[in-house]
Structures are given as structure tokens and as C-alpha cells.
Scaffold this motif. Structure first.
Motif, mmCIF file in Angstrom:
data_model
loop_
_atom_site.group_PDB
_atom_site.id
_atom_site.type_symbol
_atom_site.label_atom_id
_atom_site.label_comp_id
_atom_site.label_asym_id
_atom_site.label_seq_id
_atom_site.Cartn_x
_atom_site.Cartn_y
_atom_site.Cartn_z
ATOM 1 N N LEU A 10 0.986 -1.159 0.126
ATOM 2 C CA LEU A 10 0.272 -0.455 0.124
ATOM 3 C C LEU A 10 0.234 1.268 -0.025
ATOM 4 N N PHE A 11 1.644 1.312 0.687
ATOM 5 C CA PHE A 11 3.147 2.783 0.705
ATOM 6 C C PHE A 11 3.712 2.833 -0.738
ATOM 7 N N VAL A 12 3.874 1.602 -0.869
ATOM 8 C CA VAL A 12 4.635 1.756 -2.555
ATOM 9 C C VAL A 12 3.908 2.308 -3.572
ATOM 10 N N PHE A 13 2.503 1.923 -3.777
ATOM 11 C CA PHE A 13 1.775 2.492 -4.907
ATOM 12 C C PHE A 13 0.638 3.229 -4.220
ATOM 13 N N LEU A 14 0.691 3.971 -3.297
ATOM 14 C CA LEU A 14 -0.135 4.850 -2.771
ATOM 15 C C LEU A 14 0.595 6.192 -2.505
ATOM 16 N N PHE A 15 1.664 5.628 -2.068
ATOM 17 C CA PHE A 15 2.374 7.482 -1.825
ATOM 18 C C PHE A 15 3.082 7.807 -2.855
ATOM 19 N N PRO A 16 3.095 8.589 -3.233
ATOM 20 C CA PRO A 16 4.350 9.226 -4.060
ATOM 21 C C PRO A 16 6.219 9.305 -3.572
ATOM 22 N N PRO A 17 6.849 9.467 -4.621
ATOM 23 C CA PRO A 17 7.508 9.377 -4.050
ATOM 24 C C PRO A 17 8.182 10.776 -3.566
ATOM 25 N N PHE A 18 8.299 10.812 -2.622
ATOM 26 C CA PHE A 18 9.359 12.582 -2.406
ATOM 27 C C PHE A 18 10.879 12.706 -2.900
#
Length: 131
Positions: A33-41
Motif C-alpha cells: 500500500l505504501f509503495v503504490f499509493l504514496f508518491p516518491p518525495f
């Protein structure tokens, strides 16, 4: 007898494997979930100008996010003026002086193209009346 007592102490409950599998599964899905839903900052870096104030013959006509579309907007404003005065022959003797002032902002507000074209159109009408 000692070996039986050790076996009892080491004995795992029947739900231990189910709990361990559930915890591993939940952790795996949390990582997905973290890998797919949160954009890289990435790191914030100050770039070039991203907000441009358009000044036409000393009058501010709008604010845009791209400096390369100013002359296209001017062309559209000129076409609008020519459509209004379709019965008359219009001669544009002077090309307006554009001053494009750029600045770098994190959050800014720009005018839409229709507003900028309308402001340029009004400025062209004023110049037309002066000549």
C-alpha cells in the motif's frame, strides 16, 4: 521425564502459526500500500521562474505560468478585435512592447487564458482609439 517437560514448555499453541501468518500478511500489504499509493518525495530544489506577469505597453494584463504563450494570446486578442471591426480596415502600425516579469513561487495564482486575452483586447481597443 525431563524431555517431556521441555516439550510442554516449547509447545506452541495451535493458533500461533495462524497469528504469525496474519501478521506477516498484514505487514506485506502495508508495504505494498505504501509503495503504490504514496508518491516518491524528492528534495525541494529551487528551479527557474514558474509565474510570469505580462505587461503590455506599461499595463499589466495578466499572470501566466508559461512565458512562451504570450504572443499566441496576443494573436488571439488581435483576431478578436478584427472580428469585432469586420466592416472596417484595421492597420496595426505599432507592435506593443511586452515585458514579461518572471518569479519563482511555491504556490501562486495565475489568470486563465480567456482573462488575459480579454485584458489584451481592451488594451488594443484603447491603443486603437488613441491612433
Amino acid at each position: 521425564m525431563e524431555s517431556r517437560q521441555i516439550e510442554k514448555e516449547v509447545r506452541i499453541s495451535k493458533y500461533h502459526n495462524v497469528r504469525t501468518a496474519a501478521r506477516l500478511r498484514a505487514g506485506f500489504f502495508a508495504v505494498l500500500l505504501f509503495v503504490f499509493l504514496f508518491p516518491p518525495f524528492g528534495r525541494y530544489a529551487i528551479g527557474g521562474n514558474n509565474e510570469f506577469t505580462i505587461v503590455m505597453d506599461g499595463v499589466t494584463v495578466g499572470v501566466t505560468d508559461r512565458a512562451d504563450k504570450v504572443y499566441d494570446l496576443y494573436r488571439q486578442a488581435k483576431q478578436l478585435l478584427m472580428r469585432e471591426n469586420s466592416g472596417e480596415d484595421l492597420v496595426f502600425t505599432a507592435v506593443p512592447v511586452f515585458e514579461i516579469k518572471g518569479r519563482n513561487v511555491l504556490v501562486g495564482e495565475v489568470d486563465d487564458d480567456a482573462t488575459i486575452i480579454a485584458n489584451m483586447h481592451e488594451q488594443l481597443k484603447v491603443e486603437q482609439l488613441e491612433n
